[in-house]
Design an enzyme around this catalytic site. Structure first.
Site, PDB file in Angstrom:
ATOM      1  N   ASN A   1      27.311  24.127  16.331  1.00 20.56           N
ATOM      2  CA  ASN A   1      26.957  24.506  17.694  1.00 20.56           C
ATOM      3  C   ASN A   1      27.177  23.306  18.613  1.00 20.56           C
ATOM      4  O   ASN A   1      26.304  22.471  18.784  1.00 20.56           O
ATOM      5  CB  ASN A   1      25.496  24.969  17.736  1.00 20.56           C
ATOM      6  CG  ASN A   1      25.123  25.560  19.079  1.00 20.56           C
ATOM      7  OD1 ASN A   1      25.951  25.639  19.999  1.00 20.56           O
ATOM      8  ND2 ASN A   1      23.875  25.996  19.200  1.00 20.56           N
TER       9      ASN A   1
ATOM     10  N   ASN B   1      25.765  27.748  25.751  1.00 20.22           N
ATOM     11  CA  ASN B   1      26.470  29.039  25.734  1.00 20.22           C
ATOM     12  C   ASN B   1      25.912  29.988  24.672  1.00 20.22           C
ATOM     13  O   ASN B   1      26.475  31.068  24.447  1.00 20.22           O
ATOM     14  CB  ASN B   1      27.980  28.831  25.543  1.00 20.22           C
ATOM     15  CG  ASN B   1      28.324  28.245  24.171  1.00 20.22           C
ATOM     16  OD1 ASN B   1      27.494  28.211  23.270  1.00 20.22           O
ATOM     17  ND2 ASN B   1      29.561  27.794  24.026  1.00 20.22           N
ATOM     18  N   ASP B   2      24.815  29.610  24.029  1.00 20.03           N
ATOM     19  CA  ASP B   2      24.294  30.452  22.936  1.00 20.03           C
ATOM     20  C   ASP B   2      23.938  31.851  23.426  1.00 20.03           C
ATOM     21  O   ASP B   2      24.175  32.844  22.747  1.00 20.03           O
ATOM     22  CB  ASP B   2      23.041  29.815  22.305  1.00 20.03           C
ATOM     23  CG  ASP B   2      23.374  28.551  21.529  1.00 20.03           C
ATOM     24  OD1 ASP B   2      24.553  28.154  21.511  1.00 20.03           O
ATOM     25  OD2 ASP B   2      22.434  27.952  20.964  1.00 20.03           O
TER      26      ASP B   2
ATOM     27  N   GLY C   1      24.742  30.603  17.120  1.00 22.45           N
ATOM     28  CA  GLY C   1      25.086  29.717  18.238  1.00 22.45           C
ATOM     29  C   GLY C   1      26.297  28.826  18.041  1.00 22.45           C
ATOM     30  O   GLY C   1      26.659  28.062  18.938  1.00 22.45           O
TER      31      GLY C   1
ATOM     32  N   ASP D   1      30.167  27.564  17.917  1.00 21.96           N
ATOM     33  CA  ASP D   1      31.164  27.806  18.972  1.00 21.96           C
ATOM     34  C   ASP D   1      32.415  26.947  18.781  1.00 21.96           C
ATOM     35  O   ASP D   1      32.523  26.170  17.833  1.00 21.96           O
ATOM     36  CB  ASP D   1      30.534  27.566  20.352  1.00 21.96           C
ATOM     37  CG  ASP D   1      29.747  26.269  20.409  1.00 21.96           C
ATOM     38  OD1 ASP D   1      30.208  25.286  19.803  1.00 21.96           O
ATOM     39  OD2 ASP D   1      28.656  26.245  21.033  1.00 21.96           O
TER      40      ASP D   1
ATOM     41  N   ASP E   1      43.054  41.605   9.752  1.00 21.78           N
ATOM     42  CA  ASP E   1      41.937  42.209   9.030  1.00 21.78           C
ATOM     43  C   ASP E   1      42.332  43.587   8.484  1.00 21.78           C
ATOM     44  O   ASP E   1      43.156  44.283   9.064  1.00 21.78           O
ATOM     45  CB  ASP E   1      40.771  42.363  10.016  1.00 21.78           C
ATOM     46  CG  ASP E   1      39.490  42.805   9.344  1.00 21.78           C
ATOM     47  OD1 ASP E   1      39.066  42.133   8.400  1.00 21.78           O
ATOM     48  OD2 ASP E   1      38.921  43.825   9.784  1.00 21.78           O
TER      49      ASP E   1
ATOM     50  N   GLU F   1      44.935  41.029   5.211  1.00 23.69           N
ATOM     51  CA  GLU F   1      43.844  41.168   4.242  1.00 23.69           C
ATOM     52  C   GLU F   1      44.149  42.385   3.367  1.00 23.69           C
ATOM     53  O   GLU F   1      44.000  43.516   3.803  1.00 23.69           O
ATOM     54  CB  GLU F   1      42.497  41.357   4.940  1.00 23.69           C
ATOM     55  CG  GLU F   1      41.350  41.374   3.947  1.00 23.69           C
ATOM     56  CD  GLU F   1      40.087  42.033   4.493  1.00 23.69           C
ATOM     57  OE1 GLU F   1      39.010  41.782   3.948  1.00 23.69           O
ATOM     58  OE2 GLU F   1      40.180  42.817   5.453  1.00 23.69           O
TER      59      GLU F   1
HETATM   60 CA    CA Z   1      26.719  27.529  21.239  1.00 23.01          CA
END
Ligand code: CA
Length: 617
Positions: A138, A143-144, A164, A166, A331, A360
């Site tokens: 984090n 920005n959480d 959180g 980033d 994916d 995948e």
């Molecule tokens: Ca963050």
């Protein structure tokens, strides 16, 4: 009038950062901008805004030709197809005229800053380091929580909520990653997942063109790629074309019901994608597998709809051109439409010939996985055009092989040898992604007691980094992180210790790691750093030998350089007769890369229990 519009547009730019998207009544313009000089001259521009479908459309540019205007059942969409074959870089107006009201949407065609061939994909010379962005570090606690987004909390004690992490957290630790010796990072999806819950993993995209603001901005993503390149790290971006998140505007206020399978009504996929290539399967099973939805909140996109197909293809090309990524991990590749996925791979590789895509392909045998690789004889006359597939069967075998005793015909390293004897099934074994674990599987050290068995760890890492294919490590493997899928997927995605402000010890530094962790880290780092310069392993052929006395021997060779690996897969010392291996032992002595010691190679070779040698010639 024109002047007022310019002023309004400028004011809008300040408010939301995208001038095109801010013209009156227009909520989305996708893609927000494009480039002149792309190989495919046709561009789809999707406009979304209340009631815009009734507008007459014209373009202000003399060299951008409006080929087609498509209206959907939903009046909030206009799909424009424009011909850019004669277009120079410029900003032109898309003019929407509704009665006496005229709206000008400025649209930018940028100058390309790179040629398609400049983008270098990942290959068997690389090692990928897989990171789950919410769980690595984090770097920006501010920005959480982003006001207005649907999930409005973080809780590191809960496995399914956001923690959180980033992009800044990853950027802050690029030196750690580069020093470890990997040469590429693969990030689980970073695109917006504005869902009420459970979307920290990123697989429920709500805007294909937007980095999730809790991870950072589009510009921060672009900068991260550039910073990574500066440290010799390629970047692989995760994409999902099979499904999106149910909060995606393309689903919530969908253009038409035929944008999603089963006419936008939830039908659960069976997950049994073997039926796609099963010559004995029923049509019903095939349809449920590919057109059923991944979950109720992950609606299944109908890629047979040409507008959906163009939207998805363009979104991938946009990220390559915008950010300069080196690869895409797709994916749930077999869950999407085969023909569409083949077309997508072809178009991307036409535009960027050196790019790489890994799908995948979570299937339980080499026959089924091989079907999905480009030029597979088993899929012919169809061709997936997918260069890299994932070697899930090898992952399962490697998860057990280093715990078992190896015998001549069964168990332990025999299962790896036996599997690799079947490589003829693959069109290109060197382009398989090989891995011990990822964000969806139990970690290689599933239980705590396995972390104390470094012999197991060391043999597995040696195998991973010297067998054929493109190795992928999962973040935290180098510090012996554990995770058991039986305890929930979130436990496979624990926070990297030291990634959060206030974490007591940081495993990013040697002082924060235990003696055992440092031994694992140092061993992995030494192997990774050595592999970077080793063409025999990065590009070479594989020759291997059947199991004798519980030992597995194989050679990687490129030109006149070779490496021979000898592994004792038993918990007893062995004395190995070297006669069968002479063609892979060109000299009577060699240096063992693992210890730096000289090893005599005449007559017989004594190996301690579980000992490995990495001999370089
Ligand atoms: Ca963050």
């Amino acid at each position: 009038m024109k002047q007022i519009l310019i002023i309004l547009t400028a004011a809008c730019s300040l408010l939301c950062g995208s001038s095109a998207a801010c013209a009156a009544g227009i909520e989305k313009v996708a893609p927000a901008f494009w480039w002149a000089g792309m190989k495919n001259p046709t561009l789809q521009i999707l406009l979304y805004g209340e009631g815009i479908a009734s507008a007459e459309v014209s373009l202000s540019s003399p060299d951008v030709r409006l080929k087609e205007v498509v209206r959907q059942e939903n009046p909030n969409y206009l799909l424009l197809y424009v011909d850019l074959s004669e277009a120079a870089p410029q900003t032109f107006d898309i003019t929407l005229k509704q009665g006496r009201k005229t709206t000008a949407v400025p649209y930018e065609l940028r100058q390309r800053t790179r040629k398609g061939g400049d983008i270098e994909g990942f290959t068997s010379k690389d090692v990928l380091y897989l990171i789950m962005p919410d769980r690595f570090a984090n770097g920006d606690p501010t920005n959480d929580i982003v006001p207005g987004m649907l999930e409005s909390k973080t809780d590191r004690t809960q496995q399914y909520t956001r923690h959180g992490g980033d992009l800044k957290g990853i950027a802050d630790h690029l030196d750690y990653i580069a020093d470890l010796g990997v040469t590429a990072i693969w990030l689980n999806p970073t695109q917006e997942n504005d869902m009420p819950e459970g979307s920290y993993h990123g697989y429920a995209i709500t805007d294909y063109y937007q980095i999730d603001r809790r991870f950072g901005s589009n510009e921060e993503f672009r900068q991260l790629v550039s910073q990574a390149h500066g440290k010799g790290l390629k970047v692989v971006m995760d994409m999902i074309f099979n499904h999106c998140g149910s909060e995606n505007y393309l689903f919530k206020d969908r253009p038409q019901d035929d944008w999603f399978n089963f006419r936008s009504q939830y039908v659960q996929t069976s997950f049994k994608t073997a039926s796609v290539q099963d010559v004995n399967a029923s049509d019903y099973e095939r349809r449920i597998a590919t057109d059923g939805w991944f979950t109720q909140v992950m609606p299944d996109l109908n890629q047979r709809n040409r507008h959906v197909a163009r939207y998805l293809i363009q979104s991938s090309i946009w990220w390559i051109e915008y950010a300069g990524i080196n690869g895409i991990r797709q994916d749930t590749h077999p869950y999407a439409d085969f023909g569409f996925m083949a077309q997508w791979c072809r178009e991307v590789l036409d535009e960027y010939p050196r790019f790489n895509i890994v799908g995948e392909t979570w299937l339980n045998s080499n026959v089924l996985v091989s079907f999905w690789q480009k030029d597979s004889p088993l899929a012919a006359p169809r061709n997936s055009n997918l260069p890299t597939v994932m070697d899930f069967p090898l992952q399962v075998l490697a998860g057990r092989a280093f715990d078992e005793e190896t015998a001549e015909w069964a168990g332990g390293l025999y299962s790896l040898y036996d599997y690799l004897t079947q490589d003829l099934v693959y069109a290109n074994p060197m382009s398989l992604l090989v891995f011990l674990d990822n964000h969806d599987t139990s970690r290689f050290a599933t239980r705590e007691e396995q972390t104390r068995d470094l012999a197991r760890y060391k043999q597995a890492l040696l195998f991973l980094l010297t067998t054929r294919g493109i190795p992928q490590l999962y973040y935290g493997t180098e510090i012996l992180m554990t995770g058991d899928k039986g305890e929930g997927d979130g436990t496979l995605r624990k926070d990297f210790p030291g990634g959060w402000p206030g974490d007591g010890k940081s495993c990013f530094q040697a002082e924060g790691r235990t003696a055992l962790q440092n031994e694992a880290f140092d061993y992995t780092r030494r192997l990774l750093q050595w592999r970077k310069g080793c063409e025999a392993v990065g590009k070479g052929t594989l020759k291997h030998y059947s199991i004798a006395q519980g030992c597995y021997v194989y050679e990687r060779r490129h030109g006149d350089r070779s490496v021979t690996v000898i592994m004792n897969g038993t918990s007893q010392p062995q004395e190995l007769d070297l006669t069968p291996y002479r063609e892979s032992l060109p000299r009577t002595e060699a240096t063992d890369v693992l210890t730096g010691k000289t090893v005599r190679l005449d007559g017989t070779l004594k190996l301690d229990a579980r000992q490995s040698l990495l001999l370089e010639f």
